[in-house]
Write a protein that holds these residues in place. Structure first.
Motif, PDB file in Angstrom:
ATOM      1  N   ALA A 425       8.135  -2.170  10.222  1.00 45.82           N
ATOM      2  CA  ALA A 425       7.450  -3.128   9.350  1.00 45.82           C
ATOM      3  C   ALA A 425       5.993  -3.270   9.792  1.00 45.82           C
ATOM      4  CB  ALA A 425       8.160  -4.477   9.385  1.00 45.82           C
ATOM      5  N   LEU A 426       5.071  -2.971   8.891  1.00 51.04           N
ATOM      6  CA  LEU A 426       3.644  -3.047   9.176  1.00 51.04           C
ATOM      7  C   LEU A 426       2.908  -3.724   8.026  1.00 51.04           C
ATOM      8  CD1 LEU A 426       2.981   0.580  10.512  1.00 51.04           C
ATOM      9  CD2 LEU A 426       3.208  -1.488  11.888  1.00 51.04           C
ATOM     10  N   SER A 427       1.773  -4.324   8.356  1.00 55.29           N
ATOM     11  CA  SER A 427       0.864  -4.864   7.348  1.00 55.29           C
ATOM     12  C   SER A 427      -0.434  -4.078   7.430  1.00 55.29           C
ATOM     13  CB  SER A 427       0.600  -6.357   7.593  1.00 55.29           C
ATOM     14  OG  SER A 427      -0.265  -6.871   6.599  1.00 55.29           O
ATOM     15  N   LEU A 428      -0.734  -3.321   6.376  1.00 55.91           N
ATOM     16  CA  LEU A 428      -1.926  -2.482   6.343  1.00 55.91           C
ATOM     17  C   LEU A 428      -3.020  -3.182   5.555  1.00 55.91           C
ATOM     18  CD1 LEU A 428      -0.197   0.953   5.582  1.00 55.91           C
ATOM     19  CD2 LEU A 428      -0.593  -0.138   7.800  1.00 55.91           C
ATOM     20  N   ASN A 429      -4.271  -3.051   6.025  1.00 56.39           N
ATOM     21  CA  ASN A 429      -5.396  -3.769   5.415  1.00 56.39           C
ATOM     22  C   ASN A 429      -6.531  -2.798   5.115  1.00 56.39           C
ATOM     23  OD1 ASN A 429      -7.727  -5.361   4.927  1.00 56.39           O
ATOM     24  ND2 ASN A 429      -6.879  -7.047   6.115  1.00 56.39           N
ATOM     25  N   LEU A 434      -4.120  -6.032   1.086  1.00 57.58           N
ATOM     26  CA  LEU A 434      -3.004  -5.906   2.020  1.00 57.58           C
ATOM     27  C   LEU A 434      -1.835  -5.171   1.374  1.00 57.58           C
ATOM     28  CD1 LEU A 434      -2.936  -9.517   3.540  1.00 57.58           C
ATOM     29  CD2 LEU A 434      -4.081  -7.493   4.451  1.00 57.58           C
ATOM     30  N   VAL A 435      -1.176  -4.342   2.180  1.00 63.83           N
ATOM     31  CA  VAL A 435       0.072  -3.701   1.768  1.00 63.83           C
ATOM     32  C   VAL A 435       1.083  -3.928   2.884  1.00 63.83           C
ATOM     33  CG1 VAL A 435       1.222  -1.552   1.174  1.00 63.83           C
ATOM     34  CG2 VAL A 435      -1.103  -1.956   0.371  1.00 63.83           C
ATOM     35  N   ASN A 436       2.181  -4.599   2.565  1.00 65.07           N
ATOM     36  CA  ASN A 436       3.217  -4.909   3.545  1.00 65.07           C
ATOM     37  C   ASN A 436       4.485  -4.124   3.222  1.00 65.07           C
ATOM     38  OD1 ASN A 436       1.923  -7.091   5.149  1.00 65.07           O
ATOM     39  ND2 ASN A 436       1.848  -8.102   3.158  1.00 65.07           N
ATOM     40  N   GLY A 437       5.033  -3.455   4.239  1.00 65.44           N
ATOM     41  CA  GLY A 437       6.244  -2.671   4.042  1.00 65.44           C
ATOM     42  C   GLY A 437       6.593  -1.891   5.286  1.00 65.44           C
ATOM     43  N   ASN A 438       7.527  -0.966   5.165  1.00 65.93           N
ATOM     44  CA  ASN A 438       7.917  -0.105   6.276  1.00 65.93           C
ATOM     45  C   ASN A 438       7.136   1.196   6.225  1.00 65.93           C
ATOM     46  OD1 ASN A 438       9.788  -1.910   7.300  1.00 65.93           O
ATOM     47  ND2 ASN A 438      11.467  -1.087   6.085  1.00 65.93           N
ATOM     48  N   PHE A 439       6.434   1.490   7.310  1.00 68.84           N
ATOM     49  CA  PHE A 439       5.598   2.685   7.366  1.00 68.84           C
ATOM     50  C   PHE A 439       5.764   3.371   8.723  1.00 68.84           C
ATOM     51  CE2 PHE A 439       3.378  -0.431   4.708  1.00 68.84           C
ATOM     52  CZ  PHE A 439       3.233   0.295   3.531  1.00 68.84           C
ATOM     53  N   LEU A 445      -4.243   2.976   5.451  1.00 74.96           N
ATOM     54  CA  LEU A 445      -4.418   2.599   4.045  1.00 74.96           C
ATOM     55  C   LEU A 445      -5.890   2.674   3.676  1.00 74.96           C
ATOM     56  CD1 LEU A 445      -3.404   1.312   1.342  1.00 74.96           C
ATOM     57  CD2 LEU A 445      -3.883  -0.916   2.413  1.00 74.96           C
ATOM     58  N   GLN A 446      -6.162   3.334   2.565  1.00 76.54           N
ATOM     59  CA  GLN A 446      -7.520   3.392   2.027  1.00 76.54           C
ATOM     60  C   GLN A 446      -7.472   3.000   0.557  1.00 76.54           C
ATOM     61  OE1 GLN A 446      -8.472   7.500   2.959  1.00 76.54           O
ATOM     62  NE2 GLN A 446      -9.662   6.897   4.748  1.00 76.54           N
ATOM     63  N   VAL A 447      -8.285   2.010   0.183  1.00 77.92           N
ATOM     64  CA  VAL A 447      -8.346   1.564  -1.207  1.00 77.92           C
ATOM     65  C   VAL A 447      -9.795   1.594  -1.659  1.00 77.92           C
ATOM     66  CG1 VAL A 447      -7.798  -0.248  -2.852  1.00 77.92           C
ATOM     67  CG2 VAL A 447      -6.366   0.046  -0.819  1.00 77.92           C
TER      68      VAL A 447
END
Length: 596
Positions: A425-429, A434-439, A445-447
């Motif tokens: 479980a990670l929170s990517l920024n 933010l994207v929260n899920g299992n990674f 993460l790039q947006v």
């Protein structure tokens, strides 16, 4: 004292033999059954905790792909497409390739030893390739038949069997070979390497299909379709002893301490104990099941007093994965599977109180499954770890392998090689999004946020109800490879300044620039939504709907002013009814007066 010394020598020889079979490098999976198919790292155990780090197709059409091997954190695979040996880093990047001297057969199993990669060619020859330079070193003379077995490298020699099948008479034959792998002519890339020795199996009922040898003390042990287990001298090939099983053997032999484990096509499992002089001692066998047509070509994996092995009841029929006692071979429990299990289970010992055993089934979709063996209750369950989709769907007899970092590598008849990694479980920024899920640990993460430009203008032109559009281009990367979420993730992004919350819409932008509407929630100036696929999303503000202007209707001259209700037929009806009612009242009054 003599007994103590002999016991110590015996222990040293046993450990030495196991060490040699399992390889000498920590980051090694040099051949089939590398590391004894036992690892001690935490690996993915179900689909929710698994992500595809990368997946690549190395074949075209029905071309074959070898099972991968790992040498010094580098992967090697051989593909029949363009007859190539390919070297990759663990991130899936191709870092070397070379064209082989001949085409490849259907079943390809490569191996490593003494700095060389050994590849079975389709014409019965073996080609040795320098693992560093990816150049040819030598090519062997041709064996009799196809090389459908697995290679065993030990102390400067390569051991393997061949298989010849006569489909008209159903006769099968083959020989077992040894090659001294030393490159005796470094100036020649294709010098002919001659066999050190060969050993013929029993005529018309023999051959070595999917077999693999093991080395114990000064002998190489191998078995084949003629139902015998042979022990030959390592360098001369002289037959030292044999054990008559009486049943065709298509599994590899697994050596654990001084015991040989293998299965038969008749559906039985054997454990042969080797005495101190290498001769056969105690033999134990048990049926894997009593159902009709029970068969097995699965190589048993053995750990801590338990045996993990698969089998089935014929092509297209159901199969099973079993856990047995390693000394009695009695079944502790057996789980039914939807198809035949022909692979050798890969197990990890990294989880307290349980063993995880990975296996495949020989039918579509050709995925990977994990048996959880509860050591306290002696019960087990299994579930999917990876389900291929699209072109990656196919049959599968291959066994999974693992690296020292907890990653699994899977292939099937589709020609895809896939790296599977454990997630957490990670929170990517990315810039406040933010994207929260299992990674996979290390996922980036790039947006990219875009509010003007050609694509934005195209969407505004195509959708006249749109007032504003902001595009969000999402990209997940792991070790420079773009990946998709392993399962559904939660996305939170700030609503851009100036956007009206009550007029928002969220869309997924398809490749043809059409839009698919997404459900979202608004909270504390953010919108949140769930997705299992990343690409481009569009946040839209709709145009404000304006109230329709009131229109004043002036009556025409000399016309009665009738309310403009929009339905003149109903108005006439009401007037007629009212007049009739008045007339009825008048008549009633007149009649009443006459009576008086």
């Amino acid at each position: 004292m003599k007994k103590l010394i002999n016991s110590l020598l015996m222990l040293v020889m046993i450990l030495g033999s196991v060490y040699s079979v399992h390889g000498t490098e920590a980051s090694a999976w040099h051949e089939f059954m590398g590391m004894g198919n036992v690892v001690g790292t935490q690996t993915p155990v179900n689909e929710n905790g698994t992500a595809i780090a990368w997946s690549q197709d190395f074949t075209s059409g029905w071309d074959s792909l070898s099972d991968p091997i790992i040498v010094n954190d580098q992967l090697f695979v051989a593909t029949a497409t363009n007859s190539q040996l390919i070297k990759l880093d663990l991130n899936g990047n191709v870092i070397g390739k070379m064209t082989l001297a001949s085409s490849l057969g259907y079943s390809v199993n490569i191996a490593y030893g003494d700095g060389m990669i050994f590849v079975p060619l389709g014409d019965g020859r073996v080609q040795a390739v320098d693992a560093k330079t990816m150049t040819s070193l030598w090519i062997s003379e041709a064996a009799e038949g196809s090389l459908q077995g697995r290679f065993t490298y030990y102390n400067g020699y390569l051991y393997f069997g061949s298989y010849i099948s006569d489909y008209s008479t159903y006769a099968s034959n083959g020989k077992f070979y040894a090659i001294d792998v030393k490159d005796e002519n470094s100036a020649s890339a294709q010098e002919t390497k001659y066999f050190a020795w060969s050993f013929a199996s029993k005529k018309d009922t023999g051959g070595f299909n999917w077999s693999k040898a093991v080395v114990y003390q000064n002998a190489v042990y191998f078995a084949g379709l003629d139902g015998n287990v042979y022990a030959c001298d390592l360098t001369t090939g002289t037959l030292l002893t044999k054990y008559e099983v009486g049943e065709a053997i298509s599994s590899a032999i697994n050596l654990v301490n001084n015991q040989l484990y293998f299965t038969t096509k008749a559906g039985n499992i054997f454990c042969l104990t080797l005495d101190a002089d290498g001769t056969f001692g105690k033999a134990v066998s048990q049926p894997l099941d009593t159902k009709p047509n029970t068969s097995s070509t699965s190589t048993p994996t053995v750990y801590n007093g338990r045996v993990y092995v698969g089998g089935g009841y014929g092509f297209g029929a159901k199969g099973f994965i079993s856990v047995l006692d390693s000394q009695t071979l009695e079944t502790i429990y057996r789980l039914e599977t939807s198809n035949d299990v022909q692979a050798s289970p890969l197990i990890t010992t990294a989880y307290d109180g349980k063993i995880i055993a990975y296996f495949t089934m020989n039918n579509e979709p050709g995925g990977l499954y994990a048996l959880t063996d509860d050591l306290k209750t002696n019960t087990g369950t299994f579930e999917s770890v990876y389900t291929p989709n699209g072109d990656a769907i196919n049959y599968c007899m291959s066994s999974a392998i693992a690296d020292t970092y907890g990653n699994l590598y899977h292939t099937n008849d589709s020609g895809y090689l896939t790296k599977l990694s454990k997630t957490e479980a990670l929170s990517l920024n990315s810039n406040g999004i933010l994207v929260n899920g299992n990674f996979i640990k290390g996922t980036q993460l790039q947006v990219q946020q875009v509010s003007q430009g050609d694509q934005v203008q195209t969407l505004l032109d195509q959708n006249t109800a749109f007032e504003k559009v902001t595009l969000y281009n999402f990209a997940l990367t792991y070790q420079n490879n773009e990946i998709e979420p392993a399962q559904e993730v939660a996305v939170t992004l700030p609503i851009p300044e100036g956007y009206a919350n009550e007029r928002l819409k969220l869309y997924y932008v398809n490749t043809d620039n059409t839009l698919s509407e997404f459900i979202y929630q608004v909270e504390n100036g953010n919108i949140t939504f769930n997705t299992d696929h990343f690409s481009t999303y569009a946040l839209v503000e709709l145009k404000e709907e304006k109230a329709a202007p009131e229109i004043e209707t002036k009556p025409q001259l000399n016309q009665p002013q009738i309310p403009n209700t929009g339905d003149r037929t109903k108005t006439v009806f009401y007037v007629v009814v009212a007049g009739a009612a008045i007339l009825a009242i008048v008549i009633l009054v007149v009649i009443s007066k006459k009576k008086k």
